[in-house]
Write an enzyme that holds these catalytic residues in place. Sequence first.
Site, PDB file in Angstrom:
ATOM      1  N   GLY A   1      -5.206  14.700  -8.642  1.00 46.00           N
ATOM      2  CA  GLY A   1      -5.968  13.507  -8.304  1.00 46.00           C
ATOM      3  C   GLY A   1      -5.674  13.069  -6.881  1.00 46.00           C
ATOM      4  O   GLY A   1      -4.588  13.341  -6.348  1.00 46.00           O
TER       5      GLY A   1
ATOM      6  N   CYS B   1       2.966  12.256  -7.313  1.00 42.90           N
ATOM      7  CA  CYS B   1       1.942  11.759  -6.394  1.00 42.90           C
ATOM      8  C   CYS B   1       2.009  12.567  -5.105  1.00 42.90           C
ATOM      9  O   CYS B   1       3.095  12.812  -4.588  1.00 42.90           O
ATOM     10  CB  CYS B   1       2.211  10.282  -6.107  1.00 42.90           C
ATOM     11  N   LEU B   2       0.856  12.938  -4.580  1.00 51.36           N
ATOM     12  CA  LEU B   2       0.832  13.728  -3.351  1.00 51.36           C
ATOM     13  C   LEU B   2       1.382  12.941  -2.156  1.00 51.36           C
ATOM     14  O   LEU B   2       1.787  13.530  -1.166  1.00 51.36           O
ATOM     15  CB  LEU B   2      -0.593  14.210  -3.048  1.00 51.36           C
TER      16      LEU B   2
ATOM     17  N   HIS C   1      -3.869   3.256  -6.443  1.00 52.50           N
ATOM     18  CA  HIS C   1      -3.873   3.548  -4.998  1.00 52.50           C
ATOM     19  C   HIS C   1      -4.904   2.676  -4.276  1.00 52.50           C
ATOM     20  O   HIS C   1      -4.643   2.158  -3.193  1.00 52.50           O
ATOM     21  CB  HIS C   1      -4.229   5.013  -4.734  1.00 52.50           C
TER      22      HIS C   1
ATOM     23  N   GLN D   1      -5.220   7.487   0.189  1.00 49.56           N
ATOM     24  CA  GLN D   1      -4.189   8.466   0.569  1.00 49.56           C
ATOM     25  C   GLN D   1      -4.566   9.292   1.793  1.00 49.56           C
ATOM     26  O   GLN D   1      -3.709   9.901   2.417  1.00 49.56           O
ATOM     27  CB  GLN D   1      -3.898   9.409  -0.605  1.00 49.56           C
TER      28      GLN D   1
ATOM     29  N   HIS E   1      -3.591   5.822 -12.299  1.00 50.65           N
ATOM     30  CA  HIS E   1      -2.748   6.091 -11.116  1.00 50.65           C
ATOM     31  C   HIS E   1      -3.594   6.014  -9.831  1.00 50.65           C
ATOM     32  O   HIS E   1      -3.189   5.385  -8.855  1.00 50.65           O
ATOM     33  CB  HIS E   1      -2.116   7.483 -11.286  1.00 50.65           C
ATOM     34  N   GLU E   2      -4.785   6.638  -9.871  1.00 53.10           N
ATOM     35  CA  GLU E   2      -5.625   6.671  -8.657  1.00 53.10           C
ATOM     36  C   GLU E   2      -6.215   5.299  -8.343  1.00 53.10           C
ATOM     37  O   GLU E   2      -6.315   4.923  -7.171  1.00 53.10           O
ATOM     38  CB  GLU E   2      -6.737   7.720  -8.796  1.00 53.10           C
TER      39      GLU E   2
HETATM   40 NI    NI Z   1      -0.835   9.294  -6.211  1.00 49.21          NI
END
Ligand code: NI
Length: 166
Positions: free
Chosen positions: A46, A91-92, A137, A51, A133-134
Amino acid sequence: MALLPILRYPNPRLNRVASPVSIVDEAVRKLAANMLETMYAAPGVGLAATQVDVHRRLIVMDISEDHSCPMIFINPDILNREGECEDEEGCLSVPGIREKVRRSATIKVAALNLSGKRMELEAEGLLAVCIQHEIDHLDGHLFVEYLSPLKQTRIKNKFLKQSREK
Ligand code: NI
């Protein structure tokens, strides 16, 4: 298409609140395509526009194992939540860290698709966790904020040290 640089925790730009997408046009479709490519290359399941330093309400994900199920949610909104679950998340923007987070087990989400049409979806399991989660963000929140202050400090110090060493 192009790979986009991913902001890393604790970059304060990750804490900005994204604004709604007003028109789903070619620029939005191009952003979604680039975000999917960036997510697959990372690799991750995701990615939120926040991000990649674009503060618009758009998220992409694909929880399939073979990249066969790309999903795009524009202006996503959680209409209903049920139950609780606790799963490990990563998380990236916080690479290398995986921690258990408590989330709603089942959610109903409304969003626009790439044609600008409104859709509704019931999600559970990994998909539900990923959507929550997204969307966090887009609201300027990271999963590490659910951890104890001690753990958050440890993670933050680790990433500050890494960025100093670069
Ligand atoms: Ni994330």
